[in-house]
Design an enzyme around this catalytic site. Structure first.
Site, PDB file in Angstrom:
ATOM      1  N   ASP A 227      75.849  47.181 105.072  1.00  0.00           N
ATOM      2  CA  ASP A 227      75.597  47.982 106.226  1.00  0.00           C
ATOM      3  C   ASP A 227      76.507  47.794 107.390  1.00  0.00           C
ATOM      4  OD1 ASP A 227      74.554  49.986 108.004  1.00  0.00           O
ATOM      5  OD2 ASP A 227      72.648  48.564 108.364  1.00  0.00           O
TER       6      ASP A 227
ATOM      7  N   HIS B 223      65.520  49.699 108.931  1.00  0.00           N
ATOM      8  CA  HIS B 223      66.352  48.634 109.322  1.00  0.00           C
ATOM      9  C   HIS B 223      65.689  48.549 110.678  1.00  0.00           C
ATOM     10  CE1 HIS B 223      70.463  46.949 110.171  1.00  0.00           C
ATOM     11  NE2 HIS B 223      69.479  45.965 110.170  1.00  0.00           N
TER      12      HIS B 223
ATOM     13  N   MET C 250      66.031  46.434 113.776  1.00  0.00           N
ATOM     14  CA  MET C 250      66.764  45.626 114.741  1.00  0.00           C
ATOM     15  C   MET C 250      66.268  45.594 116.029  1.00  0.00           C
ATOM     16  SD  MET C 250      70.525  47.680 114.031  1.00  0.00           S
ATOM     17  CE  MET C 250      69.640  48.877 113.296  1.00  0.00           C
TER      18      MET C 250
ATOM     19  N   ASP D  95      67.454  53.612 111.111  1.00  0.00           N
ATOM     20  CA  ASP D  95      67.773  52.208 112.173  1.00  0.00           C
ATOM     21  C   ASP D  95      67.063  52.182 113.525  1.00  0.00           C
ATOM     22  OD1 ASP D  95      70.067  50.794 110.854  1.00  0.00           O
ATOM     23  OD2 ASP D  95      71.286  52.850 111.004  1.00  0.00           O
TER      24      ASP D  95
ATOM     25  N   SER E 103      72.752  56.375 106.678  1.00  0.00           N
ATOM     26  CA  SER E 103      72.092  56.026 108.068  1.00  0.00           C
ATOM     27  C   SER E 103      72.104  57.205 108.877  1.00  0.00           C
ATOM     28  CB  SER E 103      73.209  54.877 108.645  1.00  0.00           C
ATOM     29  OG  SER E 103      72.683  54.800 109.798  1.00  0.00           O
TER      30      SER E 103
ATOM     31  N   HIS F 295      68.338  55.740 105.223  1.00  0.00           N
ATOM     32  CA  HIS F 295      68.261  54.732 106.044  1.00  0.00           C
ATOM     33  C   HIS F 295      68.132  54.603 107.428  1.00  0.00           C
ATOM     34  CE1 HIS F 295      69.695  50.306 106.840  1.00  0.00           C
ATOM     35  NE2 HIS F 295      70.257  50.807 107.803  1.00  0.00           N
TER      36      HIS F 295
ATOM     37  N   MET G   9      75.052  42.471 107.112  1.00  0.00           N
ATOM     38  CA  MET G   9      75.550  43.491 108.229  1.00  0.00           C
ATOM     39  C   MET G   9      76.985  43.118 107.936  1.00  0.00           C
ATOM     40  SD  MET G   9      73.304  45.331 109.451  1.00  0.00           S
ATOM     41  CE  MET G   9      74.600  45.865 110.465  1.00  0.00           C
TER      42      MET G   9
ATOM     43  N   MET H 221      66.472  50.469 116.975  1.00  0.00           N
ATOM     44  CA  MET H 221      66.884  49.410 117.599  1.00  0.00           C
ATOM     45  C   MET H 221      66.020  49.468 119.049  1.00  0.00           C
ATOM     46  SD  MET H 221      70.858  50.794 117.754  1.00  0.00           S
ATOM     47  CE  MET H 221      71.619  50.970 115.942  1.00  0.00           C
TER      48      MET H 221
HETATM   49  C1  DX5 Z   1      74.189  49.514 112.743  1.00  0.00           C
HETATM   50  C2  DX5 Z   1      73.424  50.268 111.792  1.00  0.00           C
HETATM   51  C3  DX5 Z   1      74.150  50.913 110.862  1.00  0.00           C
HETATM   52  C4  DX5 Z   1      75.154  51.899 111.196  1.00  0.00           C
HETATM   53  C5  DX5 Z   1      75.896  52.521 110.015  1.00  0.00           C
HETATM   54  O1  DX5 Z   1      73.764  48.636 113.809  1.00  0.00           O
HETATM   55  O2  DX5 Z   1      72.404  49.484 111.251  1.00  0.00           O
HETATM   56  O3  DX5 Z   1      73.222  51.313 109.718  1.00  0.00           O
HETATM   57  O4  DX5 Z   1      74.597  53.260 111.673  1.00  0.00           O
HETATM   58  O5  DX5 Z   1      76.828  53.110 110.552  1.00  0.00           O
HETATM   59  P1  DX5 Z   1      78.304  53.276 110.174  1.00  0.00           P
HETATM   60  O6  DX5 Z   1      78.219  53.566 108.630  1.00  0.00           O
HETATM   61  O7  DX5 Z   1      78.839  54.636 110.801  1.00  0.00           O
HETATM   62  O8  DX5 Z   1      78.960  52.168 110.356  1.00  0.00           O
HETATM   63 ZN    ZN Z   2      71.318  49.805 109.504  1.00  0.00          ZN
END
Ligand code: DX5
Ligand code: ZN
Length: 233
Positions: free
Chosen positions: A192, A82, A84, A50, A23, A48, A154, A52
């Site tokens: 994740d 991913h 979100m 992310d 990630s 990965h 999650m 947001m």
């Molecule tokens: C959280 C993300 C994850 C996160 C994982 O919202 O979707 O992908 O970055 O990070 P770690 O491994 O540090 O929990």
């Molecule tokens: Zn993620």
């Protein structure tokens, strides 16, 4: 014996080798290419990404232009995006054009239009994933098992890296694995949040295929040693 969509060799319904996704939320964003290359050289299988929006989750990360640059710099990588965000169907084409390989959205963001969102992502040519927050019953994704390529469980509340793994996650993975097996579906299962050398074995034991790790990989002194545990099946 057969190969799945990502080239993972499987026997029957069981994946022989798990995959590790880094990630990039925990990467040095000023040196993103070098930091990702460092982990890819150590044995990471996927990146990965992310996304947001400050609406579906209380944090803002980065969008399609960043993916486009990363993809241009590292074109041979599998990009596990991913989302979100509150309106995944609207933005999926941008991420597909930027280089996404698979796009995952959250069931809770679009509870009444899940089929339409799956179709919208499918139309971009990307693989499709659906994700659930820790508080959503796993049964909520059962109707979509045959329609998606991947289910992302999650193991923290989405929104931030570096949180602690929720102990409820392995049983949730096992329940999904059992339902997929019961239906004879080869849907991939991904976990994740808070995945590290302590928690990864619990997820592997529960039947996960892909493990996402941010802080435990990017901040590791020896990422290859972490990857050895993430790849232990
Ligand atoms: C959280 C993300 C994850 C996160 C994982 O919202 O979707 O992908 O970055 O990070 P770690 O491994 O540090 O929990
Ligand atoms: Zn993620």
């Amino acid at each position: 014996m057969r190969m799945d969509k990502e080239g993972t060799v499987t026997k029957g319904v069981y994946t022989i080798m798990t995959k590790a996704a880094a990630s990039i939320l925990s990467a040095d964003l000023a040196n993103l290419q070098q930091d990702c290359t460092r982990l890819l050289n150590a044995g990471v299988d996927l990146l990965h990404f992310d996304v947001m929006d400050g609406h579906f989750v209380p944090n803002i990360s980065y969008g399609a232009p960043v993916l486009k640059c990363l993809h241009a710099a590292l074109p041979d990588v599998y990009y596990d995006v991913h989302l979100m965000i509150s309106d995944p169907a609207r933005y999926a084409p941008d991420f597909a054009a930027a280089g996404a390989s698979l796009i995952t959205f959250h069931l809770e963001a679009v509870p009444d239009t899940v089929d339409e969102v799956i179709a919208a992502i499918r139309a971009t040519g990307c693989k499709v994933g659906i994700s659930i927050r820790p508080g959503t019953p796993v049964e909520a994704v059962f109707p979509y098992i045959g329609a998606v390529d991947l289910i992302l469980v999650m193991s923290v509340e989405p929104g931030f890296g570096g949180q602690s793994f929720l102990p409820s996650a392995p049983a949730r993975i096992a329940a999904l694995r059992a339902e997929c097996d019961r239906r004879g579906c080869d849907t991939l299962l991904e976990v994740d949040g808070g995945v590290n050398t302590e928690t990864a074995p619990l997820c592997i034991e529960a039947g996960v295929d892909w493990l996402v790790a941010g802080s435990s990989l990017f901040h590791a002194a020896d990422p290859a040693a972490v990857l050895q545990v993430l790849h232990s099946k």
